[in-house]
Motif scaffolding. Structure first.
Motif, PDB file in Angstrom:
ATOM      1  N   GLY A  99       0.800  -1.219   0.000  1.00 51.48           N
ATOM      2  CA  GLY A  99       0.000   0.000   0.000  1.00 51.48           C
ATOM      3  C   GLY A  99       0.832   1.267   0.000  1.00 51.48           C
ATOM      4  O   GLY A  99       0.332   2.343  -0.378  1.00 51.48           O
ATOM      5  N   GLN A 100       2.107   1.154   0.410  1.00 52.52           N
ATOM      6  CA  GLN A 100       3.010   2.307   0.405  1.00 52.52           C
ATOM      7  C   GLN A 100       3.744   2.461  -0.926  1.00 52.52           C
ATOM      8  O   GLN A 100       4.586   3.337  -1.076  1.00 52.52           O
ATOM      9  CB  GLN A 100       4.049   2.176   1.525  1.00 52.52           C
ATOM     10  CG  GLN A 100       3.452   2.067   2.917  1.00 52.52           C
ATOM     11  CD  GLN A 100       2.510   3.208   3.239  1.00 52.52           C
ATOM     12  OE1 GLN A 100       2.906   4.371   3.185  1.00 52.52           O
ATOM     13  NE2 GLN A 100       1.274   2.894   3.578  1.00 52.52           N
ATOM     14  N   GLY A 101       3.423   1.603  -1.880  1.00 57.02           N
ATOM     15  CA  GLY A 101       4.049   1.702  -3.187  1.00 57.02           C
ATOM     16  C   GLY A 101       5.414   1.063  -3.276  1.00 57.02           C
ATOM     17  O   GLY A 101       6.218   1.432  -4.149  1.00 57.02           O
ATOM     18  N   ALA A 102       5.693   0.099  -2.393  1.00 55.92           N
ATOM     19  CA  ALA A 102       6.988  -0.588  -2.458  1.00 55.92           C
ATOM     20  C   ALA A 102       7.100  -1.364  -3.767  1.00 55.92           C
ATOM     21  O   ALA A 102       6.182  -2.095  -4.149  1.00 55.92           O
ATOM     22  CB  ALA A 102       7.142  -1.536  -1.277  1.00 55.92           C
ATOM     23  N   ASP A 103       8.218  -1.208  -4.446  1.00 52.42           N
ATOM     24  CA  ASP A 103       8.478  -2.002  -5.644  1.00 52.42           C
ATOM     25  C   ASP A 103       8.920  -3.411  -5.258  1.00 52.42           C
ATOM     26  O   ASP A 103       8.558  -4.388  -5.920  1.00 52.42           O
ATOM     27  CB  ASP A 103       9.572  -1.346  -6.492  1.00 52.42           C
ATOM     28  CG  ASP A 103       9.181   0.035  -6.956  1.00 52.42           C
ATOM     29  OD1 ASP A 103       8.273   0.133  -7.796  1.00 52.42           O
ATOM     30  OD2 ASP A 103       9.761   1.020  -6.459  1.00 52.42           O
ATOM     31  N   ILE A 104       9.702  -3.489  -4.192  1.00 46.49           N
ATOM     32  CA  ILE A 104      10.203  -4.762  -3.680  1.00 46.49           C
ATOM     33  C   ILE A 104       9.869  -4.843  -2.202  1.00 46.49           C
ATOM     34  O   ILE A 104      10.015  -3.852  -1.469  1.00 46.49           O
ATOM     35  CB  ILE A 104      11.733  -4.871  -3.879  1.00 46.49           C
ATOM     36  CG1 ILE A 104      12.058  -4.978  -5.371  1.00 46.49           C
ATOM     37  CG2 ILE A 104      12.310  -6.070  -3.122  1.00 46.49           C
ATOM     38  CD1 ILE A 104      13.533  -4.850  -5.682  1.00 46.49           C
ATOM     39  N   ILE A 105       9.418  -6.011  -1.765  1.00 44.36           N
ATOM     40  CA  ILE A 105       9.161  -6.258  -0.347  1.00 44.36           C
ATOM     41  C   ILE A 105      10.129  -7.343   0.100  1.00 44.36           C
ATOM     42  O   ILE A 105       9.986  -8.508  -0.272  1.00 44.36           O
ATOM     43  CB  ILE A 105       7.702  -6.683  -0.100  1.00 44.36           C
ATOM     44  CG1 ILE A 105       6.735  -5.591  -0.587  1.00 44.36           C
ATOM     45  CG2 ILE A 105       7.478  -6.988   1.377  1.00 44.36           C
ATOM     46  CD1 ILE A 105       5.261  -5.979  -0.488  1.00 44.36           C
ATOM     47  N   ASN A 106      11.156  -6.927   0.844  1.00 42.69           N
ATOM     48  CA  ASN A 106      12.158  -7.878   1.328  1.00 42.69           C
ATOM     49  C   ASN A 106      11.672  -8.512   2.625  1.00 42.69           C
ATOM     50  O   ASN A 106      11.427  -7.837   3.615  1.00 42.69           O
ATOM     51  CB  ASN A 106      13.489  -7.163   1.580  1.00 42.69           C
ATOM     52  CG  ASN A 106      14.553  -8.120   2.079  1.00 42.69           C
ATOM     53  OD1 ASN A 106      15.251  -8.748   1.296  1.00 42.69           O
ATOM     54  ND2 ASN A 106      14.696  -8.256   3.391  1.00 42.69           N
ATOM     55  N   LEU A 107      11.551  -9.822   2.584  1.00 42.44           N
ATOM     56  CA  LEU A 107      11.091 -10.589   3.745  1.00 42.44           C
ATOM     57  C   LEU A 107      12.147 -11.654   4.012  1.00 42.44           C
ATOM     58  O   LEU A 107      12.108 -12.734   3.426  1.00 42.44           O
ATOM     59  CB  LEU A 107       9.734 -11.222   3.434  1.00 42.44           C
ATOM     60  CG  LEU A 107       8.885 -11.690   4.606  1.00 42.44           C
ATOM     61  CD1 LEU A 107       8.389 -10.517   5.431  1.00 42.44           C
ATOM     62  CD2 LEU A 107       7.691 -12.490   4.104  1.00 42.44           C
ATOM     63  N   SER A 108      13.116 -11.332   4.864  1.00 41.27           N
ATOM     64  CA  SER A 108      14.226 -12.248   5.116  1.00 41.27           C
ATOM     65  C   SER A 108      13.853 -13.321   6.136  1.00 41.27           C
ATOM     66  O   SER A 108      14.670 -13.742   6.944  1.00 41.27           O
ATOM     67  CB  SER A 108      15.448 -11.464   5.613  1.00 41.27           C
ATOM     68  OG  SER A 108      15.977 -10.662   4.595  1.00 41.27           O
ATOM     69  N   LEU A 109      12.623 -13.737   6.111  1.00 44.85           N
ATOM     70  CA  LEU A 109      12.095 -14.690   7.071  1.00 44.85           C
ATOM     71  C   LEU A 109      10.836 -15.319   6.499  1.00 44.85           C
ATOM     72  O   LEU A 109      10.452 -15.037   5.364  1.00 44.85           O
ATOM     73  CB  LEU A 109      11.756 -13.987   8.388  1.00 44.85           C
ATOM     74  CG  LEU A 109      10.682 -12.892   8.283  1.00 44.85           C
ATOM     75  CD1 LEU A 109       9.835 -12.868   9.539  1.00 44.85           C
ATOM     76  CD2 LEU A 109      11.295 -11.518   8.065  1.00 44.85           C
ATOM     77  N   GLY A 110      10.183 -16.150   7.275  1.00 45.70           N
ATOM     78  CA  GLY A 110       8.946 -16.771   6.833  1.00 45.70           C
ATOM     79  C   GLY A 110       8.534 -17.871   7.784  1.00 45.70           C
ATOM     80  O   GLY A 110       9.110 -18.040   8.860  1.00 45.70           O
ATOM     81  N   SER A 111       7.540 -18.620   7.379  1.00 44.14           N
ATOM     82  CA  SER A 111       7.005 -19.711   8.194  1.00 44.14           C
ATOM     83  C   SER A 111       7.170 -21.032   7.465  1.00 44.14           C
ATOM     84  O   SER A 111       6.914 -21.127   6.266  1.00 44.14           O
ATOM     85  CB  SER A 111       5.516 -19.467   8.480  1.00 44.14           C
ATOM     86  OG  SER A 111       4.940 -20.605   9.106  1.00 44.14           O
ATOM     87  N   THR A 112       7.579 -22.059   8.205  1.00 40.01           N
ATOM     88  CA  THR A 112       7.677 -23.402   7.620  1.00 40.01           C
ATOM     89  C   THR A 112       6.415 -24.206   7.865  1.00 40.01           C
ATOM     90  O   THR A 112       6.362 -25.387   7.524  1.00 40.01           O
ATOM     91  CB  THR A 112       8.887 -24.156   8.211  1.00 40.01           C
ATOM     92  OG1 THR A 112       8.777 -24.187   9.645  1.00 40.01           O
ATOM     93  CG2 THR A 112      10.196 -23.478   7.822  1.00 40.01           C
ATOM     94  N   ASN A 113       5.390 -23.566   8.411  1.00 41.68           N
ATOM     95  CA  ASN A 113       4.108 -24.238   8.658  1.00 41.68           C
ATOM     96  C   ASN A 113       3.271 -24.184   7.390  1.00 41.68           C
ATOM     97  O   ASN A 113       2.806 -23.116   6.997  1.00 41.68           O
ATOM     98  CB  ASN A 113       3.384 -23.546   9.808  1.00 41.68           C
ATOM     99  CG  ASN A 113       2.093 -24.258  10.196  1.00 41.68           C
ATOM    100  OD1 ASN A 113       1.614 -25.148   9.474  1.00 41.68           O
ATOM    101  ND2 ASN A 113       1.520 -23.879  11.323  1.00 41.68           N
ATOM    102  N   PRO A 114       3.026 -25.336   6.717  1.00 43.64           N
ATOM    103  CA  PRO A 114       2.265 -25.310   5.457  1.00 43.64           C
ATOM    104  C   PRO A 114       0.834 -24.830   5.618  1.00 43.64           C
ATOM    105  O   PRO A 114       0.206 -24.425   4.641  1.00 43.64           O
ATOM    106  CB  PRO A 114       2.330 -26.763   4.977  1.00 43.64           C
ATOM    107  CG  PRO A 114       2.624 -27.567   6.200  1.00 43.64           C
ATOM    108  CD  PRO A 114       3.459 -26.694   7.077  1.00 43.64           C
TER     109      PRO A 114
END
Length: 235
Positions: A99-114
């Protein structure tokens, strides 16, 4: 592979523990207003909402700025007291960044829960519709990680043999990219004693992606820009 550009005009949202603007490795003039996202999804945009008190987000932002020194960074703080948060906070952060107009969203993490995969996939699709590209780890120790394993994400793998100055595109048809997991060097500190790992491979890939987006310009300004970006990175 290397790119001649610097990421000028590209906006990168960095979802992590915030950023410390006074750090020697941070160009604070290219930091845009950000937000802190609580575990319940509450959004705080106050003056110190994104101040990093853990160091991880600052190191990740430094790695991005090293690779794309003219890109603007939007800090999005989801880590507060430890390097953990909720899936809801991450999804809220992705939506807010898009919503802020980011061209790239860097997410150096995540979830291993399917079980979280469908919600993350929907967030990635919303971001894609807004013109934002999510860059995230494909796996953590070979376990698929979400949203990195979702369709439409620029998925990153860790490659300790890849020089920090470049990246590699997978040749197995997977569409993944790989980069070094070593952070920006600190004088007098051995790199393996500094924080390191997939977070920094992802951050560096976001920097390289910003440089590729600079070359694409408005030609990639649509929800299918992920395809144009992948092609540019493989060129």
């Amino acid at each position: 592979m290397t790119l001649p550009t610097t990421g000028r005009g590209v906006r990168i949202a960095v979802i992590d523990s915030g950023v410390h603007p006074g750090h020697d490795h941070i160009n604070s003039s290219l930091l845009l207003p950000g937000a802190a996202i609580a575990g319940d999804g509450t959004i705080d945009t106050g003056p110190e909402a994104t101040l990093d008190r853990m160091g991880h987000g600052t190191a990740v932002t430094a790695a991005i700025q090293e690779k794309a020194p003219d890109a603007s960074c939007i800090p999005v703080r989801v880590f507060h007291d430890a390097l953990k948060t909720t899936g809801y906070a991450l999804i809220t952060a992705i939506d807010w960044a898009a919503g802020q107009g980011a061209d790239i969203i860097n997410l150096s993490l995540g979830s291993t829960n399917p079980a979280h995969a469908p919600a993350f996939a929907a967030a990635v699709e919303r971001a894609r519709d807004a013109g934002s590209i999510v860059v995230a780890p494909y796996a953590v120790e070979e376990t698929p990680c979400y949203p990195g394993a979702c369709e439409g994400v620029l998925s990153v793998r860790l490659d300790w043999d890849c020089p920090r100055e470049t990246f590699r595109a997978a040749t197995d048809g997977s569409g993944h990219f790989s980069a070094s997991g070593l952070p920006r060097p600190i004088p007098g500190v051995p790199q393996r004693r500094n924080i390191h790992g997939i977070s920094f491979a992802t951050a560096q890939m976001s920097g390289f992606a910003a440089r590729a987006l600079e070359t694409l310009g408005t030609a990639a300004n649509c929800k299918n820009r992920i395809d144009a970006l992948r092609a540019a990175l493989r060129a």
